[in-house]
Scaffold this motif. Structure first.
Motif, short mmCIF file in Angstrom:
data_model
loop_
_atom_site.label_atom_id
_atom_site.label_comp_id
_atom_site.label_asym_id
_atom_site.label_seq_id
_atom_site.Cartn_x
_atom_site.Cartn_y
_atom_site.Cartn_z
N LYS A 19 35.68 -41.63 37.17
CA LYS A 19 34.37 -41.28 38.36
C LYS A 19 33.00 -41.54 37.32
O LYS A 19 32.21 -41.02 37.79
CB LYS A 19 34.81 -41.05 39.42
CG LYS A 19 33.06 -40.89 40.58
CD LYS A 19 33.22 -40.33 42.18
CE LYS A 19 31.82 -40.24 42.36
NZ LYS A 19 32.24 -39.77 43.38
N GLU A 20 33.68 -39.95 36.68
CA GLU A 20 32.76 -39.39 35.82
C GLU A 20 32.75 -40.29 34.59
O GLU A 20 31.72 -39.52 33.05
CB GLU A 20 33.43 -37.81 36.30
CG GLU A 20 33.07 -37.12 36.22
CD GLU A 20 34.05 -37.31 37.86
OE1 GLU A 20 35.58 -37.66 36.64
OE2 GLU A 20 33.99 -37.21 39.40
N LEU A 21 32.96 -41.25 34.13
CA LEU A 21 32.84 -42.05 32.67
C LEU A 21 33.69 -41.19 31.64
O LEU A 21 33.43 -41.64 30.65
CB LEU A 21 31.97 -42.43 32.35
CG LEU A 21 30.90 -42.78 33.44
CD1 LEU A 21 29.21 -43.41 33.09
CD2 LEU A 21 31.46 -44.28 34.24
N LYS A 22 34.67 -40.60 32.05
CA LYS A 22 35.57 -39.49 31.07
C LYS A 22 36.79 -41.09 30.55
O LYS A 22 36.73 -41.89 31.46
CB LYS A 22 36.73 -39.09 31.28
CG LYS A 22 34.99 -37.29 32.09
CD LYS A 22 36.55 -36.24 32.04
CE LYS A 22 35.86 -35.28 32.68
NZ LYS A 22 36.25 -33.59 33.33
N VAL A 23 36.72 -41.02 29.56
CA VAL A 23 38.31 -42.21 28.99
C VAL A 23 39.19 -42.00 29.32
O VAL A 23 39.08 -41.12 28.62
CB VAL A 23 37.38 -42.86 27.70
CG1 VAL A 23 38.98 -43.72 26.91
CG2 VAL A 23 36.10 -43.21 27.57
N LEU A 24 39.57 -43.06 30.08
CA LEU A 24 41.20 -42.70 29.69
C LEU A 24 42.06 -43.20 28.87
O LEU A 24 42.96 -42.62 28.36
CB LEU A 24 42.15 -42.41 31.72
CG LEU A 24 41.14 -41.92 32.67
CD1 LEU A 24 41.84 -42.46 34.48
CD2 LEU A 24 41.79 -40.30 33.17
N VAL A 25 41.86 -44.47 29.18
CA VAL A 25 42.72 -45.57 28.27
C VAL A 25 41.53 -46.66 27.32
O VAL A 25 40.28 -46.98 28.21
CB VAL A 25 44.17 -46.18 29.01
CG1 VAL A 25 44.17 -47.36 27.80
CG2 VAL A 25 44.71 -45.42 29.46
N SER A 26 41.70 -46.61 26.39
CA SER A 26 41.22 -48.33 25.46
C SER A 26 41.56 -49.23 24.97
O SER A 26 42.53 -48.64 24.40
CB SER A 26 40.20 -47.05 25.32
OG SER A 26 40.20 -46.30 23.79
N SER A 27 41.78 -50.37 24.32
CA SER A 27 42.12 -51.08 24.27
C SER A 27 41.83 -50.67 22.72
O SER A 27 41.23 -49.91 22.11
CB SER A 27 41.64 -52.04 24.12
OG SER A 27 40.01 -52.69 23.67
N GLN A 28 43.28 -51.50 21.76
CA GLN A 28 42.89 -51.20 20.43
C GLN A 28 41.81 -51.77 19.69
O GLN A 28 40.73 -51.50 18.26
CB GLN A 28 43.63 -51.96 20.22
CG GLN A 28 45.30 -51.82 19.90
CD GLN A 28 46.30 -52.35 19.06
OE1 GLN A 28 46.37 -53.58 19.08
NE2 GLN A 28 47.55 -51.86 19.21
N GLU A 29 40.60 -52.62 20.42
CA GLU A 29 39.70 -53.88 19.98
C GLU A 29 38.17 -52.24 20.49
O GLU A 29 37.46 -52.54 19.01
CB GLU A 29 39.51 -55.08 20.56
CG GLU A 29 39.68 -55.84 20.22
CD GLU A 29 40.36 -56.11 19.04
OE1 GLU A 29 38.51 -56.11 18.51
OE2 GLU A 29 40.88 -56.60 17.60
N ALA A 30 38.44 -52.19 21.63
CA ALA A 30 37.57 -50.67 21.51
C ALA A 30 36.84 -49.58 20.66
O ALA A 30 36.25 -49.50 19.77
CB ALA A 30 37.66 -50.41 23.35
N GLU A 31 38.45 -49.12 20.07
CA GLU A 31 39.01 -47.68 19.32
C GLU A 31 38.11 -48.51 17.73
O GLU A 31 37.38 -47.92 16.96
CB GLU A 31 40.12 -47.39 19.36
CG GLU A 31 40.27 -46.63 20.69
CD GLU A 31 41.56 -46.24 20.34
OE1 GLU A 31 42.21 -46.57 19.16
OE2 GLU A 31 42.22 -45.09 21.38
N LYS A 32 38.74 -49.68 17.73
CA LYS A 32 38.64 -50.28 15.85
C LYS A 32 36.38 -50.56 15.98
O LYS A 32 35.96 -50.60 15.35
CB LYS A 32 39.00 -51.96 16.17
CG LYS A 32 38.50 -52.41 14.74
CD LYS A 32 39.20 -54.17 14.92
CE LYS A 32 40.85 -53.95 15.13
NZ LYS A 32 41.13 -54.85 14.88
N LEU A 33 36.07 -50.89 17.49
CA LEU A 33 34.88 -51.35 17.22
C LEU A 33 33.59 -50.45 17.53
O LEU A 33 32.67 -49.97 17.15
CB LEU A 33 34.21 -52.18 18.43
CG LEU A 33 32.67 -52.82 18.70
CD1 LEU A 33 31.76 -53.58 17.33
CD2 LEU A 33 32.48 -53.99 19.34
N PHE A 34 33.72 -49.07 18.60
CA PHE A 34 33.87 -48.20 18.77
C PHE A 34 33.89 -46.54 18.29
O PHE A 34 33.72 -45.37 18.01
CB PHE A 34 32.58 -47.65 20.33
CG PHE A 34 33.00 -48.88 20.74
CD1 PHE A 34 31.20 -48.83 20.85
CD2 PHE A 34 33.20 -50.12 22.32
CE1 PHE A 34 30.50 -50.09 20.76
CE2 PHE A 34 32.39 -50.83 22.11
CZ PHE A 34 31.28 -50.45 21.95
#
Length: 256
Positions: A19-34
């Motif tokens: 709810k506070e916009l903390k990242v719990l999980v991110s995809s491989q594409e997300a980590e590659k781009l950001f």
């Protein structure tokens, strides 16, 4: 169903957020781009931060909006954000980057049009180039984005007119034919008005995809679009989904 498994192999940047916009999980594409991030806000450009904080509220349920993000290299990235508040009290968010060609060519077109208003120097040549750029913008108003081996996303922008469908039709058919995908996801989220002649030509395009054996899934339909598109349903095999995120989640779930 574990979101971490849902994100495996997803060809777009995706996140699970608190709810506070903390990242719990991110995809491989997300980590590659950001790159890795603990807070989703750290990936958002300052000019879009208030919009993100205002719209990513649990009471909004499902949201879709345009924002500026910052890539891992520090570059500014224009993208559409699709988000859904889930039963486990978390956000499922998919970020769809937009092709910068649209904005770049649109800016070039605006500069040319301003010059045409200010001077008549080489008017004919400038007008010809302006028309060529306008045609190019129309073609980029329906980019073909390959999602995986089976799916292609075609987000539409602006009004659905006969001129636009004529400009993008051949390109859409060619891209789908060359890629051998089985499903075309047509996203109407950014479509404004649907003109009668544009709808007729669009119906013909959908019929062509049907002959090619391609399943069409239409997402992002607004209430104003529903009546017009309802007439196509009787002659064209189409499936409707409320959001792109729904289709992607359905595809991810089918893999488990």
């Amino acid at each position: 169903m574990d979101t971490e498994y849902q994100f495996e192999g997803l060809p777009l940047p995706a996140f699970k957020l608190t709810k506070e916009l903390k990242v719990l999980v991110s995809s491989q594409e997300a980590e590659k781009l950001f790159g890795p991030a603990a807070l989703f806000k750290d990936l958002i450009d300052e000019g879009s931060l208030k919009k993100v904080e205002k719209l990513l509220k649990p009471e909004n349920g499902s949201v879709r909006f345009e924002m500026n993000a910052v890539s891992a290299s520090g570059g500014l990235l224009l993208a559409d954000l699709y988000g859904k508040w889930q039963s486990d009290a978390s956000w499922a968010v998919v970020v769809v980057p937009k092709e910068d060609n649209i904005e770049r060519i649109s800016q070039q077109l605006r500069r040319l049009q301003e010059r045409l208003r200010e001077t008549d120097y080489d008017l004919f040549q400038e007008k010809e180039l302006s028309m060529q750029l306008l045609q190019r913008v129309r073609m980029l108003s329906a980019p073909s984005i390959r999602l995986d081996l089976d799916q292609m996303l075609i987000p539409l922008f602006g009004d659905l007119t006969a001129v636009k469908v004529e400009a993008v039709g051949d390109n859409v058919l060619k891209n789908i034919h060359d890629s051998h995908v089985e499903t075309a996801i047509i996203d109407f989220t950014a479509v404004d008005q649907i003109e009668e002649e544009g709808l007729k030509l669009w119906n013909g395009l959908m019929q062509s995809l049907k002959v090619m054996g391609v399943e069409c899934i239409v997402t992002g339909i607004k209430p104003a679009h529903a009546k017009r598109l309802h007439g196509l349903e009787s002659t064209t095999v189409m499936r409707f989904a409320s959001t792109l995120l729904e289709v992607l989640n359905e595809k991810s779930g089918s893999r488990l």
